[in-house]
Scaffold this motif. Structure first.
Motif, PDB file in Angstrom:
ATOM      1  N   GLU A 160      23.754 -59.072  13.026  1.00 32.26           N
ATOM      2  CA  GLU A 160      22.452 -58.700  13.572  1.00 32.26           C
ATOM      3  C   GLU A 160      21.569 -58.224  12.430  1.00 32.26           C
ATOM      4  O   GLU A 160      22.028 -58.021  11.305  1.00 32.26           O
ATOM      5  N   GLU A 161      20.303 -57.999  12.736  1.00 39.36           N
ATOM      6  CA  GLU A 161      19.415 -57.376  11.763  1.00 39.36           C
ATOM      7  C   GLU A 161      19.760 -55.887  11.695  1.00 39.36           C
ATOM      8  O   GLU A 161      20.254 -55.329  12.674  1.00 39.36           O
ATOM      9  N   PRO A 162      19.512 -55.215  10.596  1.00 40.33           N
ATOM     10  CA  PRO A 162      18.928 -55.740   9.369  1.00 40.33           C
ATOM     11  C   PRO A 162      20.000 -56.283   8.420  1.00 40.33           C
ATOM     12  O   PRO A 162      21.187 -56.007   8.598  1.00 40.33           O
ATOM     13  N   GLN A 163      19.574 -57.038   7.426  1.00 36.54           N
ATOM     14  CA  GLN A 163      20.460 -57.373   6.319  1.00 36.54           C
ATOM     15  C   GLN A 163      20.639 -56.127   5.465  1.00 36.54           C
ATOM     16  O   GLN A 163      19.712 -55.331   5.317  1.00 36.54           O
ATOM     17  N   VAL A 164      21.840 -55.965   4.906  1.00 36.27           N
ATOM     18  CA  VAL A 164      22.139 -54.800   4.067  1.00 36.27           C
ATOM     19  C   VAL A 164      22.633 -55.282   2.704  1.00 36.27           C
ATOM     20  O   VAL A 164      23.836 -55.452   2.497  1.00 36.27           O
ATOM     21  N   PRO A 165      21.720 -55.531   1.775  1.00 36.17           N
ATOM     22  CA  PRO A 165      22.130 -56.024   0.457  1.00 36.17           C
ATOM     23  C   PRO A 165      22.864 -54.949  -0.352  1.00 36.17           C
ATOM     24  O   PRO A 165      22.776 -53.754  -0.049  1.00 36.17           O
ATOM     25  N   ASN A 166      23.559 -55.394  -1.364  1.00 33.43           N
ATOM     26  CA  ASN A 166      24.284 -54.474  -2.247  1.00 33.43           C
ATOM     27  C   ASN A 166      23.535 -54.236  -3.551  1.00 33.43           C
ATOM     28  O   ASN A 166      24.098 -53.733  -4.514  1.00 33.43           O
ATOM     29  N   TYR A 167      22.263 -54.625  -3.572  1.00 35.56           N
ATOM     30  CA  TYR A 167      21.413 -54.394  -4.737  1.00 35.56           C
ATOM     31  C   TYR A 167      20.001 -54.177  -4.207  1.00 35.56           C
ATOM     32  O   TYR A 167      19.634 -54.740  -3.167  1.00 35.56           O
ATOM     33  N   GLY A 168      19.223 -53.374  -4.894  1.00 38.88           N
ATOM     34  CA  GLY A 168      17.844 -53.170  -4.455  1.00 38.88           C
ATOM     35  C   GLY A 168      17.275 -51.853  -4.939  1.00 38.88           C
ATOM     36  O   GLY A 168      17.910 -51.139  -5.719  1.00 38.88           O
ATOM     37  N   LYS A 169      16.071 -51.567  -4.446  1.00 46.48           N
ATOM     38  CA  LYS A 169      15.330 -50.390  -4.904  1.00 46.48           C
ATOM     39  C   LYS A 169      15.404 -49.266  -3.883  1.00 46.48           C
ATOM     40  O   LYS A 169      15.296 -49.488  -2.687  1.00 46.48           O
ATOM     41  N   ARG A 170      15.530 -48.056  -4.392  1.00 41.67           N
ATOM     42  CA  ARG A 170      15.461 -46.860  -3.547  1.00 41.67           C
ATOM     43  C   ARG A 170      14.153 -46.821  -2.770  1.00 41.67           C
ATOM     44  O   ARG A 170      13.116 -47.234  -3.299  1.00 41.67           O
ATOM     45  N   GLY A 171      14.188 -46.283  -1.556  1.00 38.56           N
ATOM     46  CA  GLY A 171      12.948 -46.058  -0.810  1.00 38.56           C
ATOM     47  C   GLY A 171      12.274 -47.316  -0.299  1.00 38.56           C
ATOM     48  O   GLY A 171      11.121 -47.280   0.118  1.00 38.56           O
ATOM     49  N   THR A 172      13.001 -48.439  -0.322  1.00 43.94           N
ATOM     50  CA  THR A 172      12.421 -49.687   0.200  1.00 43.94           C
ATOM     51  C   THR A 172      13.226 -50.165   1.414  1.00 43.94           C
ATOM     52  O   THR A 172      14.344 -49.739   1.631  1.00 43.94           O
ATOM     53  N   GLY A 173      12.612 -51.058   2.175  1.00 48.62           N
ATOM     54  CA  GLY A 173      13.332 -51.687   3.293  1.00 48.62           C
ATOM     55  C   GLY A 173      13.236 -50.907   4.581  1.00 48.62           C
ATOM     56  O   GLY A 173      12.544 -49.894   4.680  1.00 48.62           O
ATOM     57  N   VAL A 174      13.981 -51.387   5.554  1.00 44.20           N
ATOM     58  CA  VAL A 174      13.985 -50.834   6.911  1.00 44.20           C
ATOM     59  C   VAL A 174      14.401 -49.358   6.895  1.00 44.20           C
ATOM     60  O   VAL A 174      15.332 -48.987   6.187  1.00 44.20           O
ATOM     61  N   VAL A 175      13.699 -48.531   7.674  1.00 46.21           N
ATOM     62  CA  VAL A 175      14.097 -47.127   7.824  1.00 46.21           C
ATOM     63  C   VAL A 175      15.295 -47.056   8.771  1.00 46.21           C
ATOM     64  O   VAL A 175      15.320 -47.712   9.816  1.00 46.21           O
ATOM     65  N   LEU A 176      16.298 -46.280   8.381  1.00 44.33           N
ATOM     66  CA  LEU A 176      17.520 -46.143   9.188  1.00 44.33           C
ATOM     67  C   LEU A 176      17.297 -45.087  10.269  1.00 44.33           C
ATOM     68  O   LEU A 176      16.755 -44.010   9.989  1.00 44.33           O
TER      69      LEU A 176
END
Ligand code: MF3
Ligand code: CO
Length: 278
Positions: A177-193
């Motif tokens: 299901e959404e969201p995708q949870v990558p193992n790399y990326g920037k702090r403070g970005t993406g969907v709010v949990l």
């Protein structure tokens, strides 16, 4: 669309995730040199069906088995076959079940007998990275905080390769299901949990290059340099102060420790590396 789960639904996912852990423990009791990866799959499928559940992976987008068995340079989605485990191999077993309408998803990497120190250290770091990610899975944080914690620890601090092409995911009535949870990326970005979000976090960490390719079977993901890769996965639910882990490694670890064919020397490093630099 992101589907947040009620406590009643979380309860059902907890049961599914627990069954996955029991299945991984059952596998851990049987692993030994000479065992074909196909036998692991047969064991998993029989165990899951005995408990009245359905293996989530079987026939998922045409996937032909009940679990993924990925040895050494196989990163994930290895199709169980006639290959026989050998001393010195590491083997990731990834398993999902559908029980009472909800999926659970978890993976664990085992070491068969004497395994190179460098590879044991990779396993320890991958398991530690999973927990570093889980630490960030609290309400108000973002998906990028999980991603950053995993990448920072494995890539920046330890110098391993973080696989980009495959990601963690929401879990519920659907396996992915959404969201995708990558193992790399920037702090403070993406969907709010938010509380009640159930996700699978699953770092795939390579000893060498992060680059991968697919075998002609269309599934098996392999490291380009053929160095080994490790993979651990938990299904968790986002909570206010601390994520709740729905799958359970303690039962897998107990079986792992009691099986003389498995190497648990890597435990000594899990969680014992330096604190994350910011
Ligand atoms: N844990 C794996 C994933 O989330 C399981 C999928 S394997 C498949 O990608 F065979 F079911 F596709
Ligand atoms: Co998964």
């Amino acid at each position: 669309m992101i589907v947040y789960k009620s406590e009643e639904e979380i309860d059902r996912i907890r049961k599914s995730a627990r069954l996955v852990s029991l299945t991984l423990a059952e596998i851990a009791r049987h692993l030994k040199p000479g065992m074909a990866t196909r036998e692991i799959d047969l064991l998993a499928e029989a165990y899951i069906r005995e408990q009245g559940a359905i293996p989530s992976f079987k026939n998922y987008q045409g996937y032909p088995a009940s679990c993924c068995v990925s040895v050494n340079d196989r990163v994930v989605h290895g199709i169980p076959d006639a290959y026989k485990l050998r001393e010195g191999d590491i083997v990731s077993v990834d398993c999902g079940v559908l029980l009472d309408g909800f999926h659970g998803d978890s993976a664990y990497t085992f070491a068969i007998g004497r395994v190179d120190e460098a590879v044991l250290a990779l396993m320890a770091a991958t398991k530690t990275a999973l927990y570093r990610g889980i630490e960030q899975a609290i309400a108000g944080n973002r998906v990028g905080d999980i991603a950053f914690a995993i990448q920072q620890y494995t890539e920046k601090q330890r110098g391993y390769g973080v696989v980009r092409e495959l990601v963690g995911h929401g879990v519920g009535r659907e396996l992915h299901e959404e969201p995708q949870v990558p193992n790399y990326g920037k702090r403070g970005t993406g969907v709010v949990l938010r509380e009640g979000l159930v996700i699978a976090i699953e770092p795939m960490i390579n000893l060498g290059t992060r680059k991968i390719y697919y075998l002609d079977d269309g599934w098996t993901v392999v490291t380009q340099d053929h160095k080994p890769s490790a993979h651990y996965e938990h299904t968790i639910v986002v909570r206010k102060k601390k994520a709740e882990i729905l799958s359970d490694f303690s039962i897998v670890e107990e079986a792992e420790q009691n099986n003389p064919a498995l190497n648990t020397d890597y435990y000594r490093w899990v969680g014992e590396h330096e604190a994350v630099e910011h």
